[in-house]
Design a protein around this motif. Structure first.
Motif, short mmCIF file in Angstrom:
data_model
loop_
_atom_site.label_atom_id
_atom_site.label_comp_id
_atom_site.label_asym_id
_atom_site.label_seq_id
_atom_site.Cartn_x
_atom_site.Cartn_y
_atom_site.Cartn_z
N TYR A 138 0.79 -1.23 0.00
CA TYR A 138 0.00 0.00 0.00
C TYR A 138 0.83 1.29 0.00
O TYR A 138 0.49 2.23 -0.74
CB TYR A 138 -1.00 0.01 1.16
CG TYR A 138 -2.10 -1.02 1.06
CD1 TYR A 138 -2.20 -1.91 0.00
CD2 TYR A 138 -3.05 -1.13 2.06
CE1 TYR A 138 -3.22 -2.86 -0.06
CE2 TYR A 138 -4.08 -2.07 2.01
CZ TYR A 138 -4.15 -2.93 0.94
OH TYR A 138 -5.16 -3.86 0.88
N PRO A 139 1.89 1.40 0.80
CA PRO A 139 2.67 2.64 0.75
C PRO A 139 3.25 2.91 -0.64
O PRO A 139 3.28 4.06 -1.09
CB PRO A 139 3.78 2.41 1.78
CG PRO A 139 3.24 1.39 2.72
CD PRO A 139 2.37 0.50 1.88
N THR A 140 3.66 1.87 -1.33
CA THR A 140 4.18 2.04 -2.70
C THR A 140 3.07 2.50 -3.63
O THR A 140 3.27 3.41 -4.44
CB THR A 140 4.79 0.72 -3.21
OG1 THR A 140 5.85 0.34 -2.33
CG2 THR A 140 5.32 0.87 -4.62
N LYS A 182 0.44 4.18 -2.86
CA LYS A 182 0.13 5.59 -2.54
C LYS A 182 1.20 6.52 -3.11
O LYS A 182 0.88 7.57 -3.69
CB LYS A 182 0.05 5.79 -1.01
CG LYS A 182 -1.11 5.09 -0.36
CD LYS A 182 -2.41 5.83 -0.59
CE LYS A 182 -3.54 5.20 0.18
NZ LYS A 182 -4.46 4.43 -0.61
N ALA A 183 2.47 6.15 -2.95
CA ALA A 183 3.56 7.00 -3.46
C ALA A 183 3.49 7.09 -4.98
O ALA A 183 3.75 8.16 -5.56
CB ALA A 183 4.90 6.45 -3.00
N LEU A 184 3.15 6.00 -5.65
CA LEU A 184 2.99 6.04 -7.11
C LEU A 184 1.86 6.99 -7.50
O LEU A 184 2.01 7.80 -8.42
CB LEU A 184 2.69 4.63 -7.65
CG LEU A 184 3.86 3.67 -7.74
CD1 LEU A 184 3.37 2.25 -7.96
CD2 LEU A 184 4.82 4.08 -8.85
N GLN A 185 0.74 6.92 -6.78
CA GLN A 185 -0.39 7.79 -7.08
C GLN A 185 -0.06 9.26 -6.83
O GLN A 185 -0.51 10.13 -7.56
CB GLN A 185 -1.60 7.38 -6.23
CG GLN A 185 -2.16 6.03 -6.60
CD GLN A 185 -3.04 5.46 -5.50
OE1 GLN A 185 -3.66 6.19 -4.74
NE2 GLN A 185 -3.10 4.14 -5.42
N ASN A 186 0.73 9.53 -5.78
CA ASN A 186 1.08 10.90 -5.43
C ASN A 186 2.22 11.46 -6.27
O ASN A 186 2.57 12.63 -6.14
CB ASN A 186 1.49 10.99 -3.94
CG ASN A 186 0.35 10.64 -3.03
OD1 ASN A 186 -0.81 10.77 -3.40
ND2 ASN A 186 0.67 10.19 -1.83
N GLU A 199 -7.58 -0.39 -3.50
CA GLU A 199 -6.19 -0.06 -3.82
C GLU A 199 -5.90 -0.31 -5.29
O GLU A 199 -5.25 0.50 -5.95
CB GLU A 199 -5.21 -0.87 -2.95
CG GLU A 199 -5.21 -0.48 -1.49
CD GLU A 199 -4.58 0.88 -1.23
OE1 GLU A 199 -3.71 1.32 -2.00
OE2 GLU A 199 -4.96 1.50 -0.22
N PHE A 200 -6.38 -1.43 -5.80
CA PHE A 200 -6.20 -1.73 -7.22
C PHE A 200 -6.86 -0.65 -8.08
O PHE A 200 -6.27 -0.14 -9.02
CB PHE A 200 -6.79 -3.10 -7.56
CG PHE A 200 -5.90 -4.28 -7.29
CD1 PHE A 200 -4.88 -4.25 -6.34
CD2 PHE A 200 -6.09 -5.47 -7.97
CE1 PHE A 200 -4.08 -5.35 -6.09
CE2 PHE A 200 -5.30 -6.59 -7.73
CZ PHE A 200 -4.29 -6.52 -6.79
#
Length: 188
Positions: free
Chosen positions: A58-60, A62-66, A131-132
């Protein structure tokens, strides 16, 4: 990735959730937390492991989305990315017979003692679907990401999704074998 692939992944998550829920019903509350052998996980430990491993991504995501994620330096070597992705995906396939020791970060860590582990898992599966879906806009680029277990392992985002689902299928077979073991004990 298109809407059809996302629909397929969502359906797989729903199907896996139903299969795990059915198995839990067949095991019953007494056997859900029971190990058939000291070196085998219980059903609840399997569920806890899946929660821990999936949430480690999940942190990855989120970082990809941000837009704050820093891709691996070697991600420019597409043959390496494809090779690693294929090898990891192959290792978690349900039909792979070789037992794999999990990385310490993915141990079940006492979630298995939670009486409502099945409900936690089912809620987690809904979160995994979200998340997906949140990553859908990233798929035209299909970014490369590190495995949560090691910066030495990296693959495409689409491969990460396939790894997650194949891993759940692999453990579903493990859980089905667990049920069969218990049923054999009862017959004996």
């Amino acid at each position: 990735m298109n809407q059809e692939e996302m629909k397929h992944w969502k359906e797989e998550i729903q199907s896996l959730s139903k299969a795990y829920e059915k198995l839990a019903g067949e095991l019953g509350p007494d056997l859900m937390h029971t190990r058939p052998h000291p070196d085998q996980w219980s059903f609840s430990e399997i569920l806890a492991h899946l929660i821990v491993i999936n949430e480690s991504y999940y942190p990855t995501f989120k970082a990809l989305q941000n837009g704050t994620y820093k891709s691996p330096f070697l991600s420019k070597l597409s043959f390496m990315v494809r090779f690693m992705g294929k090898e990891i995906l192959k290792s978690v396939q349900p039909q792979t017979k070789k037992k794999i020791k999990t990385f310490p970060i993915w141990e079940p860590i006492h979630l298995e003692e939670t009486p409502d582990i099945l409900n936690r898992f089912l809620k987690h599966q809904e979160e995994l679907t979200q998340e997906f879906e949140a990553c859908i806009t990233l798929f035209p680029q299909n970014p490369v990401l590190y495995s949560p277990a090691s910066k030495m392992i990296f693959y495409h985002l689409s491969t990460a999704f396939e790894i997650i689902l194949s891993h759940e299928k692999r453990h579903l077979l493990q859980a089905q074998r667990l049920l069969e073991q218990f049923q054999q004990y009862v017959k004996a």
